[in-house]
Scaffold this motif. Structure first.
Motif, mmCIF file in Angstrom:
data_model
loop_
_atom_site.group_PDB
_atom_site.id
_atom_site.type_symbol
_atom_site.label_atom_id
_atom_site.label_comp_id
_atom_site.label_asym_id
_atom_site.label_seq_id
_atom_site.Cartn_x
_atom_site.Cartn_y
_atom_site.Cartn_z
ATOM 1 N N MET A 114 -48.643 -69.505 -42.827
ATOM 2 C CA MET A 114 -48.047 -68.701 -43.907
ATOM 3 C C MET A 114 -46.640 -69.189 -44.247
ATOM 4 N N TYR A 115 -45.935 -69.730 -43.265
ATOM 5 C CA TYR A 115 -44.543 -70.136 -43.471
ATOM 6 C C TYR A 115 -44.422 -71.241 -44.508
ATOM 7 N N THR A 116 -45.506 -71.971 -44.769
ATOM 8 C CA THR A 116 -45.458 -73.002 -45.805
ATOM 9 C C THR A 116 -45.076 -72.401 -47.151
ATOM 10 N N LYS A 117 -45.417 -71.105 -47.359
ATOM 11 C CA LYS A 117 -45.032 -70.398 -48.590
ATOM 12 C C LYS A 117 -43.774 -69.556 -48.388
ATOM 13 N N VAL A 118 -43.679 -68.901 -47.245
ATOM 14 C CA VAL A 118 -42.544 -68.012 -46.987
ATOM 15 C C VAL A 118 -41.232 -68.785 -47.046
ATOM 16 N N LYS A 119 -41.220 -70.033 -46.578
ATOM 17 C CA LYS A 119 -39.985 -70.821 -46.535
ATOM 18 C C LYS A 119 -39.453 -71.139 -47.931
ATOM 19 N N GLN A 120 -40.299 -70.961 -48.954
ATOM 20 C CA GLN A 120 -39.855 -71.269 -50.313
ATOM 21 C C GLN A 120 -38.901 -70.211 -50.854
ATOM 22 N N GLY A 121 -38.885 -69.017 -50.198
ATOM 23 C CA GLY A 121 -37.978 -67.967 -50.643
ATOM 24 C C GLY A 121 -38.430 -67.339 -51.948
ATOM 25 N N GLY A 122 -37.525 -66.588 -52.589
ATOM 26 C CA GLY A 122 -37.859 -65.911 -53.828
ATOM 27 C C GLY A 122 -38.565 -64.593 -53.582
ATOM 28 N N GLY A 123 -39.190 -64.062 -54.622
ATOM 29 C CA GLY A 123 -39.871 -62.780 -54.541
ATOM 30 C C GLY A 123 -41.176 -62.868 -53.779
ATOM 31 N N ASN A 150 -43.868 -65.236 -54.888
ATOM 32 C CA ASN A 150 -43.610 -66.658 -54.643
ATOM 33 C C ASN A 150 -43.980 -67.056 -53.216
ATOM 34 N N GLN A 151 -44.027 -66.072 -52.324
ATOM 35 C CA GLN A 151 -44.318 -66.339 -50.919
ATOM 36 C C GLN A 151 -45.762 -65.987 -50.545
ATOM 37 N N ARG A 152 -46.546 -65.641 -51.517
ATOM 38 C CA ARG A 152 -47.943 -65.266 -51.284
ATOM 39 C C ARG A 152 -48.781 -66.542 -51.113
ATOM 40 N N ILE A 153 -49.723 -66.518 -50.170
ATOM 41 C CA ILE A 153 -50.553 -67.698 -49.926
ATOM 42 C C ILE A 153 -52.022 -67.343 -50.126
ATOM 43 N N SER A 154 -52.747 -68.246 -50.762
ATOM 44 C CA SER A 154 -54.171 -68.009 -50.969
ATOM 45 C C SER A 154 -54.917 -68.180 -49.646
ATOM 46 N N VAL A 162 -52.729 -63.551 -48.908
ATOM 47 C CA VAL A 162 -52.029 -62.944 -47.775
ATOM 48 C C VAL A 162 -50.536 -63.093 -48.022
ATOM 49 N N GLU A 163 -49.771 -62.050 -47.681
ATOM 50 C CA GLU A 163 -48.319 -62.095 -47.824
ATOM 51 C C GLU A 163 -47.682 -61.162 -46.802
ATOM 52 N N LEU A 164 -46.385 -61.245 -46.636
ATOM 53 C CA LEU A 164 -45.678 -60.341 -45.740
ATOM 54 C C LEU A 164 -45.726 -58.928 -46.296
ATOM 55 N N SER A 165 -45.854 -57.952 -45.410
ATOM 56 C CA SER A 165 -45.884 -56.559 -45.844
ATOM 57 C C SER A 165 -44.473 -56.097 -46.205
ATOM 58 N N ASP A 166 -44.405 -55.009 -46.948
ATOM 59 C CA ASP A 166 -43.110 -54.431 -47.306
ATOM 60 C C ASP A 166 -42.362 -53.995 -46.050
ATOM 61 N N ALA A 167 -43.095 -53.416 -45.093
ATOM 62 C CA ALA A 167 -42.463 -52.956 -43.847
ATOM 63 C C ALA A 167 -41.876 -54.128 -43.073
ATOM 64 N N GLU A 168 -42.564 -55.257 -43.088
ATOM 65 C CA GLU A 168 -42.064 -56.422 -42.375
ATOM 66 C C GLU A 168 -40.815 -56.982 -43.045
ATOM 67 N N ARG A 169 -40.773 -56.944 -44.337
ATOM 68 C CA ARG A 169 -39.582 -57.408 -45.052
ATOM 69 C C ARG A 169 -38.395 -56.504 -44.759
ATOM 70 N N GLU A 170 -38.659 -55.208 -44.685
ATOM 71 C CA GLU A 170 -37.574 -54.258 -44.443
ATOM 72 C C GLU A 170 -36.952 -54.434 -43.058
ATOM 73 N N THR A 171 -37.742 -54.889 -42.108
ATOM 74 C CA THR A 171 -37.217 -55.111 -40.739
ATOM 75 C C THR A 171 -36.677 -56.520 -40.556
ATOM 76 N N GLY A 172 -36.527 -57.258 -41.663
ATOM 77 C CA GLY A 172 -35.964 -58.603 -41.565
ATOM 78 C C GLY A 172 -36.906 -59.624 -40.962
#
Length: 814
Positions: free
Chosen positions: A534-543, A546-550, A607-617
């Motif tokens: 998943m980090y292949t997309k997450v590392k790109q940053g943005g909204g 932009n970090q969502r992976i198929s 698949v993408e990071l959940s809102d709860a996961e983003r909130e906890t950094g």
């Protein structure tokens, strides 16, 4: 995630059985697992010291000499051992073994034919030729049996004296309790179950084969001590003859060690002798201990199985020469491993020192160390015969039947990985492993004490959620457990920043702490690989979009990584699709990720990071990534280091280079990249992990490796033709293109983003330029030493690599 508002105690879960403690007063106690107050509740009670209590010391020595109570070691569960004449009886049984006798006759007959063909048997008179052959064959047989007699005497254990083993137990426990001052702990449930199995095995005259993980020389000491103290027949320990040192070798041999060579080469007599001895032990119901990993793990995690001595044990039962044996996987975990300093030196490229008892004792200051505690756990034992029958039944249902040899190899591999998986299943995560893991999976430089305690509690919960076990410490607060872990690790590994409002800790020696982190990684390897994909997309940053992976991209990268590390980790065997689905479900349940599914088919779309996961950094997600990133860095380093094998213009592509020199240079290359900022983790220059990467590249046909034909020759290496990078005609530099660079880039896609790696062109120029500089020494050596191979060897290497490239790769176990 647990609240940090109130500190928890390390409460014992109801499903875990209490620890068993045995004290010097010959009583057995059941009590809550963990550290015990007062300290005499350990498995092995600390003995009196002569200076502090001379009368008590003398009393204890007297009890051991006289064999009072359990010290007598008379009423044991198992076959009789430690009696005068034991060694000669065993030697007689081995030398009369039908298989050995048959092999001696076969070797003698072959030698006679060779001598006859070479005219070494005298006159060509046909009348007396038969008699001369018979006499010569008998002569050779007698000589071979004399050799076998000597080899047997050097090999077999010599359990001759109970007085000796009583003294050995006392000496060993003196050393063990000085080093591991918080004792040796076992599970009461597991030990009582083991004793029941041992009683049944003794009645049936069957052996128990203990198969422990191997992290320290203390492994076999602790198991022998436990068996002695609980009244079980000591297992005969299969040990490499590199430990057969003057004085120490004889001591260990009389305490239960059997010595075998590290390599049998093509010595048919020796190989048959080892099989005959194993058969003899198993037929007579003697317990055995063998390390399924071969050597000690220098990295802290379980190593892939070695099948040498395990194949002999399997063959004894599979052939029918032995009815059955009982397999018992064993996990031995330490707060701190006594040899870890020497491991780090080896992994950083220092030559392995020769085994030396005095050096071991003095280098580690064993008599003054305080290394915490040892936890030994026993998996439920099972029948080797039942396992073989089960595997053969599975193979009989295959559409294409296997031949006997292929079936035996598959059973052996399944046996090895099954044992390692069960060792992981019963392993206990120690406090030092929890603290070390937390310190190496944080983004900041350090961590405050309250946050460290919270994260240790969080990680303990995650371990249990994954089905793992955490070492428990009765009703002690987590803060005390953490303090004890920090004390054991010491200031050389974990530093304390002075003068701050809150105690703040940081990793001093990341390389050494990684040993303890690696003790936890097997529990989270699936989560870690999916997170890295998943980090292949997450590392790109943005909204978030932009970090969502198929799902297709996630599947592809996860498959790639699992194939890359299939020799590095022990994966579940259900296959990629099943394990990926289970892992995504678990991460979704933990609110780490959010999954979008097709409404009609329920198939995963994105698949993408959940809102709860983003909130906890990204606390959970980053934790999983931090676990695997050092290994991804090591794989990337291994791949880009292959660029050093690109020939300069003055050389052809058919030049082979020394393999060991190439691997040493790749480690130097990695150290340079680390200090220049292009490598984030110094652990990535780990010699063992780099070697595993090269083995994996050889399997894929990326490199050609020739093994030495004769003793003293070196293995050599070169890039396979289709993987050879091209050079720029104008500059002479290596071009960042082609299959090798694409392979390295696919690994790099999951690497941790760093400040020096955002400008791809600069990285390409710097890294590949450095590869040329570091690799120059390899090519200079090739000129000086003339490493061009003969055409026949070269063609054989090419054919070997071609066959590998056509071979269908194993399906990923993730």
């Amino acid at each position: 995630m647990p609240s940090s508002g109130k500190e928890r105690t390390s409460a014992l879960p109801s499903e875990q059985a209490p620890d068993l403690s045995i004290t010097a007063d010959d009583e057995v106690h059941l009590h809550r697992a963990g550290y015990n107050e007062p300290p005499e509740r350990d498995l092995i009670n600390s003995f009196a010291r002569f200076r502090s209590s001379p009368l008590e010391f003398l009393r204890e020595v007297s009890l051991h000499v006289s064999g009072t109570g359990w010290r007598s070691y008379d009423d044991i569960v198992g076959q009789p051992i430690f009696y005068s004449g034991f060694s000669e009886e065993m030697k007689s049984k081995v030398l009369s073994n039908a298989m050995l006798v048959s092999k001696v006759r076969e070797l003698a007959a072959k030698r006679v034919e060779v001598e006859a063909n070479e005219g070494l048997l005298g006159s060509e008179d046909a009348v007396g030729e038969k008699d001369r052959k018979v006499r010569r064959r008998v002569q050779i047989e007698e000589s071979l049996m004399e050799v076998a007699d000597t080899l047997t005497d050097d090999m077999i254990c010599k359990m001759e004296s109970k007085s000796f083993i009583r003294g050995a137990y006392y000496l060993t426990t003196q050393l063990l309790t000085r080093a591991y001052h918080q004792g040796v702990h076992v599970s009461s449930e597991e030990v009582l179950r083991l004793r029941a199995v041992a009683e049944k095995a003794a009645r049936n005259k069957q052996s128990i084969i203990f198969l422990p993980c191997h992290r320290s020389h203390v492994d076999y000491v602790s198991l022998q001590v436990i068996c002695y103290r609980l009244g079980l027949a000591l297992p005969i320990v299969v040990a490499g003859d590199n430990l057969n040192l003057p004085v120490l070798g004889s001591f260990l041999q009389h305490a239960g060690a059997m010595w075998i060579r590290r390599s049998f080469s093509d010595d048919q007599l020796y190989a048959t002798l080892v099989q005959a001895y194993i058969d003899t032990l198993l037929r007579n119901g003697f317990n055995l201990e063998c390390f399924v990993e071969g050597g000690r793990s220098r990295t802290g995690k379980v190593l892939p199985p070695k099948f040498g001595i395990l194949s002999y044990m399997l063959d004894s039962v599979a052939s029918g020469r032995v009815d059955d044996a009982i397999i018992c996987p064993v996990s031995t975990q330490y707060d701190k491993v006594i040899e870890v300093d020497s491991y780090i030196s080896e992994l950083l490229g220092q030559p392995k020192p020769k085994e030396n008892l005095l050096g071991f004792l003095s280098a580690s200051s064993v008599l003054s160390l305080k290394l915490g505690r040892v936890d030994v756990r026993f998996h439920e034992p099972w029948s080797l015969r039942g396992f073989i029958n089960e595997q053969q039944s599975r193979f009989s249902q295959l559409p294409q039947q296997l031949d006997t040899k292929e079936e035996r190899i598959r059973i052996l591999r399944t046996l090895g990985f099954k044992v390692l998986s069960e060792i992981n299943d019963v392993s206990v995560i120690m406090p030092t492993a929890l603290v070390g893991t937390i310190l190496l999976t944080l983004r900041g430089r350090g961590v405050g004490k309250s946050e460290l305690i919270r994260r240790v509690e969080w990680l303990s919960d995650r371990v249990r959620a994954q089905g793992g076990r955490v070492a428990h410490f009765a009703s002690l607060p987590t803060s005390v457990v953490v303090e004890r872990a920090l004390e054991v690790l010491g200031p050389g590994l974990v530093g304390l920043v002075p003068g701050l409002p809150e105690d703040t800790f940081y990793a001093v020696d990341r390389f050494q702490l990684s040993f303890y982190r690696n003790m936890t990684i097997h529990l989270f390897i699936l989560h870690a690989l999916v997170s890295a994909a998943m980090y292949t997309k997450v590392k790109q940053g943005g909204g978030p979009e932009n970090q969502r992976i198929s799902y297709a991209d996630l599947h592809d990268q996860t498959h790639f990584l699992s194939q890359l590390f299939r020799g590095e980790f022990i994966f579940p065997t259900e296959g990629l699709t099943t394990n990926l689905a289970k892992t995504l479900t678990a991460l979704e349940r933990d609110a780490v990720i959010k999954i979008t599914r097709d409404p009609s088919t329920a198939h995963v779309l994105t698949v993408e990071l959940s809102d709860a996961e983003r909130e906890t950094g990204r606390e959970n997600f980053d934790f999983y990534c931090f676990l695997i990133w050092p290994f991804i860095e090591a794989a990337w380093l291994g791949a880009v280091s292959l660029a050093m094998l690109t020939p300069p213009h003055a050389h052809s592509g058919d030049v082979f280079l020394a393999l060991k020199a190439a691997q040493d240079r790749s480690q130097l290359f990695g150290k340079t990249l680390y200090h220049q900022g292009d490598l984030s983790y110094f652990e990535a220059v780990n010699k063992e992990t780099l070697k595993n990467a090269y083995d994996r590249f050889e399997e894929e046909g990326m490199i050609l490796v020739t093994k030495p034909r004769e003793k003293g020759q070196q293995a050599t290496i070169r890039l396979a033709g289709e993987w050879m990078p091209e050079r720029d005609p104008a500059t002479g530099g290596i071009r960042a293109e082609g299959p090798l660079w694409a392979f390295a880039e696919k690994i790099s896609a999951s690497r941790r983003e760093g400040k020096n790696r955002r400008d791809g062109a600069t990285v390409q120029r710097r890294v590949l330029g450095l590869a040329d500089v570091v690799g120059a020494g390899l090519w200079e050596d090739a000129v000086l030493q003339g490493r061009d191979l003969e055409g026949g060897v070269l063609e054989a290497a090419r054919a070997k690599a071609k066959g590998r490239s056509r071979r269908k790769t194993m399906s990923a176990r993730l």
